[in-house]
Structures are given as structure tokens and as C-alpha cells.
Design a protein around this motif. Structure first.
Motif, short mmCIF file in Angstrom:
data_model
loop_
_atom_site.label_atom_id
_atom_site.label_comp_id
_atom_site.label_asym_id
_atom_site.label_seq_id
_atom_site.Cartn_x
_atom_site.Cartn_y
_atom_site.Cartn_z
N GLU A 1 0.86 -1.19 0.00
CA GLU A 1 0.00 0.00 0.00
C GLU A 1 0.89 1.24 0.00
O GLU A 1 1.30 1.75 1.04
N THR A 2 1.21 1.73 -1.19
CA THR A 2 2.19 2.82 -1.31
C THR A 2 1.72 4.11 -0.66
O THR A 2 2.54 4.90 -0.15
N ALA A 3 0.42 4.36 -0.66
CA ALA A 3 -0.10 5.59 -0.04
C ALA A 3 0.17 5.61 1.45
O ALA A 3 0.31 6.69 2.05
N ALA A 4 0.26 4.44 2.06
CA ALA A 4 0.50 4.38 3.51
C ALA A 4 1.90 4.88 3.85
O ALA A 4 2.11 5.43 4.94
N ASP A 5 2.84 4.69 2.94
CA ASP A 5 4.22 5.10 3.21
C ASP A 5 4.34 6.61 3.40
O ASP A 5 5.06 7.08 4.28
N HIS A 6 3.63 7.37 2.59
CA HIS A 6 3.68 8.83 2.69
C HIS A 6 3.14 9.30 4.05
O HIS A 6 3.78 10.12 4.73
N VAL A 7 2.00 8.76 4.47
CA VAL A 7 1.41 9.16 5.75
C VAL A 7 2.34 8.77 6.89
O VAL A 7 2.55 9.53 7.85
N LYS A 8 2.90 7.57 6.79
CA LYS A 8 3.81 7.09 7.84
C LYS A 8 5.01 8.03 8.01
O LYS A 8 5.39 8.38 9.14
N ASN A 9 5.60 8.45 6.89
CA ASN A 9 6.77 9.32 6.95
C ASN A 9 6.44 10.68 7.56
O ASN A 9 7.28 11.27 8.27
N VAL A 10 5.25 11.18 7.31
CA VAL A 10 4.82 12.45 7.91
C VAL A 10 4.76 12.31 9.43
O VAL A 10 5.21 13.19 10.18
N ILE A 11 4.21 11.16 9.89
CA ILE A 11 4.10 10.94 11.34
C ILE A 11 5.48 10.76 11.96
O ILE A 11 5.77 11.28 13.06
N LEU A 12 6.37 10.03 11.28
CA LEU A 12 7.69 9.76 11.83
C LEU A 12 8.48 11.04 12.10
O LEU A 12 9.30 11.09 13.03
N GLN A 13 8.25 12.05 11.30
CA GLN A 13 8.96 13.31 11.49
C GLN A 13 8.59 13.98 12.81
O GLN A 13 9.36 14.80 13.33
N GLU A 14 7.44 13.63 13.36
CA GLU A 14 6.98 14.23 14.62
C GLU A 14 7.32 13.37 15.83
O GLU A 14 6.99 13.73 16.95
N MET A 15 7.97 12.23 15.60
CA MET A 15 8.26 11.30 16.70
C MET A 15 9.73 11.33 17.07
O MET A 15 10.60 11.63 16.24
N SER A 16 10.01 10.99 18.31
CA SER A 16 11.40 10.90 18.76
C SER A 16 12.05 9.64 18.17
O SER A 16 11.36 8.72 17.71
N THR A 17 13.36 9.61 18.22
CA THR A 17 14.09 8.46 17.67
C THR A 17 13.72 7.17 18.39
O THR A 17 13.53 6.12 17.76
#
Length: 349
Positions: free
Chosen positions: A312-328
Motif C-alpha cells: 500500500e504505497t499511499a501508507a508510506d507517505h502518511v507514515k513518513n509524515v508521522i515519523l517526522q513528529e516522533m522521537s528516535t
């Protein structure tokens, strides 16, 4: 066109009658012919209102002796028995043990055919040898072998021969054969929708969840005599409750939009999560979006990552947006959860 039918291999583990066929007490034949009942006992049984299910007709005290079933009748009854059920039935009495011998032999050919089909037990995959074994099992009367022979013929591109074996198994009451035959008839050119629905309905009533889902699709897409949304949703729900993942996702969508069911976001979320936890990629994507909207970032990333890995390629974009707001540390934890994730069991038949 590739056939989407499901092999009945997993049916070999089912135990429908009787359950404790291995290591349990042996069955013995009980002859009911010529039994005499004491008149007083007979009066007490027939007059007692609590014995509605056990009344004796004094004019006819002869009961059927099932040990005397002709072998051809017995073989038809047991044609779709799995190995555990065959073993149990063979313990009922000597005549059944003798009469069911061909089907027990068929199980050996079925097992050997699966070895060659899937390359198990130290042998290389060989469809021709697999087909040879399945055909021998089918000749001995096993519908399981008939269905597997049909599957191999279909994979070889010999579709007419495959359909012929599905039809034989279907006529003997095998739900997998009925379901596969129905799907084949829907894919035929020209299609035979009426007969397809007839066989799908038979398998659905027998509890075969893949057939229930296919029948629901037919009714929903107006491929039957008339579009019946309520009946379609009823079969979608039965298949979902039976563990069929595609039906779980479908029911979640129906609850979400209120199509054929009273709209319920709570039930939509429940069924979407069930489908997601069993590996449905679209359900994983949509459940991840739902978790994101609720503010549960870590779990959202886990489901979105699973959906991404499933294509599901569309899921990758949303996931990356969320990851930018999360700590390592949170990102690493979410990825670890995704790596260790395993789907819950589901049903394919």
C-alpha cells in the motif's frame, strides 16, 4: 485467467465427526433389528411428555442397522471425509472398515500428491506426479483428491478437465468443489451465473466461508436474478464471523457507510482492526489512519508500516509524515513492533 480457488488442504485438519477419532474408545456395531420392548416400558415412554424425542411405535419395532449399508452408498456418504473422520468411521464396525478401505487408500495418494505438488518430504515439486497421485485418489472416490486434481489441471491450463473434476466433487457434496465450480462458472466465457450461484449457495449453507463471500459478492454486484443488498450483507457477515479476512474488511466498510446495515463507527472500527490484525493490507492502512486521527502515533506507524510492506504505497507517505513528529526512540520502538508482528489466524475456506 488465473484461478483464485482455494485448495482444500487445510481441511485435512478439521474434525467434524466424531471428534476423538485417535486414541479414543473403539466403536462397535449395535444391531437394532428384532429388539423387543417391554409393554410397560413402552407405555411409560410414549405417555411421558418429557420423552418427546424418543417415542416407540409398537407397530414397528424394527430399526435400521447401519452396519448393513451397501458399500457404494457408504462410499458416497464418506466421499468428502478427511483422514481423521475416515479412521473414526472405520472403527464403527467391521463392514464399515471393509467398505471404507478404498477411501483410506485414497488418503495415501492424496498425501503423496501434496508432497509432489508442494515439494515436501524430500521430493522436488512435480505437478505431473502430483496429478497422477490425485487422479488415483479420485478414482477411489475421494472428493478431496478430485478437488486437488481439478486445481492442478487448472494450473496447467487444462480448465475444462479441472471443471469436470470440480463438478464430480460438487455433486458428491464437497463444499470446496462446489465453491471452486461456482467461481469457475463465473469466470467462464460466457459466464453461467445462475448455475454458479446455485453451487455457491450449497457450499455457503454448508458453512464454507469462501463460498459465502463469493455469494455475497454476486448478490451485491447484481450477478444473480436480482440485486439483494440485505441478503448480500447477511452472507458477508457470516463469512466475516467465520474468519474470512476479505469479508471482515467488507463488513467494516458497510458499517462505516451504513450500506445494508445500520451505520456504526464502533463496529466499523472493530471489524477493520480484525481484518488488519489478520494481514489485510487495506485494512491495515485504514486502521492506521484511524489511529492517527485519534492521536495514537506509535500504533498508527506500526499499522501503516505493515500496510506499506504489503504494497500500500499511499501508507508510506502518511507514515513518513508521522515519523517526522516522533522521537528516535519512539520510531525505533514502532519499527521493532512492526518487525515482530505476526498475523492472527484466519480462515480461507
Amino acid at each position: 485467467m488465473a484461478m483464485a480457488a482455494i485448495s482444500p488442504e487445510s481441511q485435512m485438519n478439521q474434525r467434524t465427526w466424531p471428534c476423538n477419532s485417535d486414541g479414543g474408545p473403539r466403536f462397535t456395531a449395535i444391531s437394532f433389528i428384532g429388539k423387543h420392548v417391554n409393554k410397560n416400558d413402552n407405555r411409560r415412554l410414549t405417555n411421558n411428555p418429557t420423552n418427546n424425542n424418543f417415542q416407540i411405535n409398537p407397530k414397528n419395532q424394527d430399526f435400521a442397522d447401519f452396519s448393513q449399508l451397501p458399500d457404494d452408498v457408504l462410499l458416497k456418504i464418506a466421499a468428502n471425509f478427511t483422514l481423521p473422520n475416515l479412521r473414526a468411521a472405520s472403527q464403527v464396525c467391521k463392514s464399515w472398515c471393509d467398505g471404507l478401505k478404498p477411501l483410506r487408500e485414497a488418503m495415501l495418494f492424496l498425501k503423496n500428491g501434496k508432497r509432489f505438488k508442494h515439494g515436501r518430504g524430500g521430493v522436488k515439486p512435480d505437478l505431473n506426479k502430483a496429478l497422477e497421485s490425485f487422479l488415483k485418489g479420485a478414482t477411489l472416490g475421494s472428493t478431496l483428491a478430485m478437488v486437488d486434481a481439478g486445481l492442478v489441471y487448472w494450473e496447467m491450463g487444462r480448465k475444462e478437465q479441472g471443471i469436470a473434476f470440480y463438478r464430480k466433487a460438487a455433486a458428491l457434496g464437497d463444499p470446496a468443489g462446489q465453491c471452486n465450480l461456482g467461481i469457475c462458472l463465473l469466470q467462464a466465457n460466457p459466464t453461467d451465473t445462475e448455475e454458479a450461484i446455485k453451487w455457491l449457495y450449497k457450499a455457503s449453507v454448508a458453512g464454507y466461508v469462501r463460498a459465502q463471500y463469493q455469494l455475497a459478492l454476486c448478490l451485491h454486484k447484481n450477478r444473480g436474478p436480482s440485486r439483494n443488498l440485505r441478503e448480500a450483507v447477511r452472507w458477508f457477515l457470516k463469512a466475516a464471523e467465520g474468519g474470512y479476512v476479505h469479508a471482515m474488511y467488507n463488513i467494516a466498510v458497510r458499517y462505516s457507510v451504513g450500506e445494508g446495515l445500520v451505520q456504526s463507527h464502533k463496529l466499523a472500527r472493530k471489524w477493520m482492526k480484525r481484518a488488519a490484525d489478520r494481514g489485510h493490507s487495506k485494512a491495515q492502512f485504514e486502521h492506521g489512519l484511524s489511529l492517527f486521527s485519534e492521536g495514537n502515533m506509535k500504533k498508527a506507524v506500526v499499522y501503516l508500516e505493515l500496510a506499506t510492506r504489503a504494497g500500500e504505497t499511499a501508507a508510506d507517505h502518511v507514515k513518513n509524515v508521522i515519523l517526522q513528529e516522533m522521537s528516535t526512540s519512539c520510531r525505533d520502538r514502532a519499527m521493532l513492533l512492526a518487525d515482530n508482528w505476526r498475523p492472527l489466524p484466519s480462515s480461507s475456506h
